[in-house]
Design a protein around this motif. Structure first.
Motif, PDB file in Angstrom:
ATOM      1  N   VAL A  72     -23.955  -3.669  16.828  1.00 58.87           N
ATOM      2  CA  VAL A  72     -24.977  -4.549  17.399  1.00 58.87           C
ATOM      3  C   VAL A  72     -25.927  -5.024  16.302  1.00 58.87           C
ATOM      4  O   VAL A  72     -26.256  -6.215  16.210  1.00 58.87           O
ATOM      5  CB  VAL A  72     -25.755  -3.817  18.513  1.00 58.87           C
ATOM      6  CG1 VAL A  72     -27.018  -4.586  18.891  1.00 58.87           C
ATOM      7  CG2 VAL A  72     -24.862  -3.620  19.738  1.00 58.87           C
ATOM      8  N   ARG A  73     -26.351  -4.105  15.451  1.00 52.62           N
ATOM      9  CA  ARG A  73     -27.268  -4.465  14.373  1.00 52.62           C
ATOM     10  C   ARG A  73     -26.588  -5.377  13.350  1.00 52.62           C
ATOM     11  O   ARG A  73     -27.208  -6.295  12.812  1.00 52.62           O
ATOM     12  CB  ARG A  73     -27.806  -3.199  13.712  1.00 52.62           C
ATOM     13  CG  ARG A  73     -28.799  -2.442  14.599  1.00 52.62           C
ATOM     14  CD  ARG A  73     -29.046  -1.040  14.080  1.00 52.62           C
ATOM     15  NE  ARG A  73     -29.581  -1.039  12.729  1.00 52.62           N
ATOM     16  CZ  ARG A  73     -30.868  -1.140  12.421  1.00 52.62           C
ATOM     17  NH1 ARG A  73     -31.763  -1.282  13.396  1.00 52.62           N
ATOM     18  NH2 ARG A  73     -31.270  -1.108  11.176  1.00 52.62           N
ATOM     19  N   THR A  74     -25.290  -5.120  13.102  1.00 56.66           N
ATOM     20  CA  THR A  74     -24.539  -5.987  12.196  1.00 56.66           C
ATOM     21  C   THR A  74     -24.507  -7.416  12.723  1.00 56.66           C
ATOM     22  O   THR A  74     -24.541  -8.384  11.944  1.00 56.66           O
ATOM     23  CB  THR A  74     -23.103  -5.464  12.028  1.00 56.66           C
ATOM     24  OG1 THR A  74     -23.150  -4.159  11.440  1.00 56.66           O
ATOM     25  CG2 THR A  74     -22.269  -6.379  11.139  1.00 56.66           C
ATOM     26  N   ALA A  75     -24.439  -7.567  14.039  1.00 57.81           N
ATOM     27  CA  ALA A  75     -24.403  -8.892  14.656  1.00 57.81           C
ATOM     28  C   ALA A  75     -25.784  -9.554  14.694  1.00 57.81           C
ATOM     29  O   ALA A  75     -25.921 -10.673  15.200  1.00 57.81           O
ATOM     30  CB  ALA A  75     -23.839  -8.799  16.064  1.00 57.81           C
ATOM     31  N   GLY A  76     -26.808  -8.869  14.196  1.00 51.93           N
ATOM     32  CA  GLY A  76     -28.140  -9.462  14.145  1.00 51.93           C
ATOM     33  C   GLY A  76     -28.964  -9.249  15.388  1.00 51.93           C
ATOM     34  O   GLY A  76     -30.015  -9.890  15.556  1.00 51.93           O
ATOM     35  N   ALA A  77     -28.519  -8.348  16.267  1.00 46.86           N
ATOM     36  CA  ALA A  77     -29.256  -8.090  17.509  1.00 46.86           C
ATOM     37  C   ALA A  77     -30.034  -6.782  17.398  1.00 46.86           C
ATOM     38  O   ALA A  77     -29.742  -5.922  16.563  1.00 46.86           O
ATOM     39  CB  ALA A  77     -28.290  -8.040  18.693  1.00 46.86           C
TER      40      ALA A  77
END
Length: 429
Positions: A178-183
């Motif tokens: 999720v963090r990798t996706a910018g969220a």
């Protein structure tokens, strides 16, 4: 009747277990070995696990690299990997003396007969519907696998604020995706009193990454029309709260992908919910073997690959004329143990010709049994009984065993099992 094309070995599933089995079989000269995979590329779940933790201590790999090397090894050995091919069912074709699978792929339907079949169909996460979470049906609802494919394979946007349901290793991997996706990760939510991962990992997520962990908390409803707007949760004291978010990821709660095994009338083990298997991974259907996370949802990719290699060794014995084992004695577990695999035994009856100085060399011992528990177990001791008779006692160490860690049980007690006795029961204390 559909014409049947004959091969020597069919491997269903091109994950770590299936690819490892195919590579060993092709290397050993087992004849024509074909691997059937419904996805567009081989490699299984590691294909979309962009993090490390695969390979060996001396050669650590990311998931995609690990998957690529497994597929490359199988093809280099001579196995044929056919992607975008789905196995639909079994067909009775006694005239061919083989198991026949009905498939469909880019070239249309086909019936494939094989002298041996290795089922390596893996496991799947139960989605929101199977977990009976009520509410609307908005966009933005994922399982871990769907999330990782969307982000790592297809580069899709997933939203801006996500709630991750679960607090296991796979849940923290989902939070990282999720963090990798910018969220932003709004929170990890678990019904359990604590995270089911290593203390260091849980502490890092909470203190370094600032991800809240809500324990004793259950998701009771999904909200929103068109797009998810939030999730309603109930805390252990009965209070309810709405967590605003546009994405929710349901993690863990894996079950074996056993539909093909069920349609083939294979015996299923009530604990693992996968095919019941002997120590050499024979199933109840002659000529059919099973390996990997189809047998235990779930273990690491390395464990699945090793089981694929073990299944290949058993297949080679079968192709060489080794007799199929008898149904065997069930091996079952008592609470708080959840499951054990392998879960069938066929003890050898005493053979007077094997005694004395001229006896044959014994076969290599089978690998240990794998077990999981449902609750923390301080200083665990395992007991093995048959018909009230204690066969074995094993202390596993001074530490508390956790539900998310696998326990192992050695096989030294196999020789004490009565071939005419009842089931073998494993308990913990």
């Amino acid at each position: 009747m559909t014409p049947v094309r004959q091969v020597d070995v069919l491997v269903v599933g091109a994950g770590p277990a299936g690819l490892a089995a195919a590579a060993r079989l092709a290397t050993a000269g087992a004849g024509r070995v074909e691997v059937l995979e419904r996805e567009t590329r081989p490699g299984g779940v590691p294909r979309h696990c962009a993090h490390g933790g695969f390979g060996t201590w001396t050669r650590p790999l990311t998931g995609p690299r690990y998957a690529h090397l497994l597929a490359e090894a199988a093809e280099r050995a001579g196995a044929v990997i056919r992607t975008r091919t789905t196995v639909l069912d079994w067909e009775v074709a006694a005239a061919f003396g083989a198991n026949v699978l009905l498939t469909v792929g880019p070239d249309g339907p086909e019936a494939l007969g094989a002298r041996a079949v290795v089922l390596a169909t893996g496991a799947r996460e139960r989605p929101r519907a199977a977990r009976l979470v009520p509410g609307t049906r908005p966009a933005g609802v994922y399982t871990t696998g769907e999330l990782q494919q969307a982000v790592h394979l297809f580069g899709q946007r997933i939203g801006t604020r996500a709630v991750v349901v679960g607090a296991r290793d796979v849940s923290y991997a989902a939070a990282r995706t999720v963090r990798t996706a910018g969220a932003e990760v709004v929170a990890l939510v678990t019904e359990h009193p604590r995270a089911r991962t290593s203390p260091a990992r849980a502490r890092s997520a909470r203190l370094v990454q600032g991800i809240p962990l809500l324990t004793g908390t259950t998701v009771t409803e999904l909200l929103g029309h068109g797009r998810l707007s939030g999730v309603r949760v109930r805390h252990r004291d009965g209070r309810t709260t709405v967590l605003p978010c546009d994405t929710v990821v349901f993690t863990g709660d894996f079950v074996p992908d056993h539909e093909l095994a069920r349609r083939g009338a294979l015996d299923l083990d009530p604990g693992t919910r996968g095919p019941a298997v002997h120590t050499a991974l024979h199933t109840s259907r002659p000529g059919v073997f099973a390996a990997g996370n189809l047998l235990h949802a779930v273990e690491p990719a390395g464990t699945a690959a090793r089981e694929g290699a073990r299944a290949a060794a058993a297949v080679l014995g079968h192709l060489g004329g080794a007799p199929w084992p008898r149904p065997g004695i069930p091996v079952t577990v008592e609470t708080p143990l959840r499951w054990i695999t392998p879960n069938r035994l066929t003890p050898n009856r005493p053979d007077p010709n094997r005694s004395g100085p001229g006896r044959r060399h014994p076969a290599a011992p089978p690998p240990p049994h794998l077990l999981r528990i449902d609750a923390p177990l301080p200083r665990p001791v395992l007991y093995v009984h048959q018909d009230g008779r204690l066969l074995h006692r094993a202390r596993l160490g001074p530490r508390t065993a956790q539900p998310h860690h696998t326990l192992t049980l050695g096989v030294s007690w196999h020789g004490r099992v009565d071939p005419e006795g009842g089931e073998v029961r494993v308990s913990a204390g």
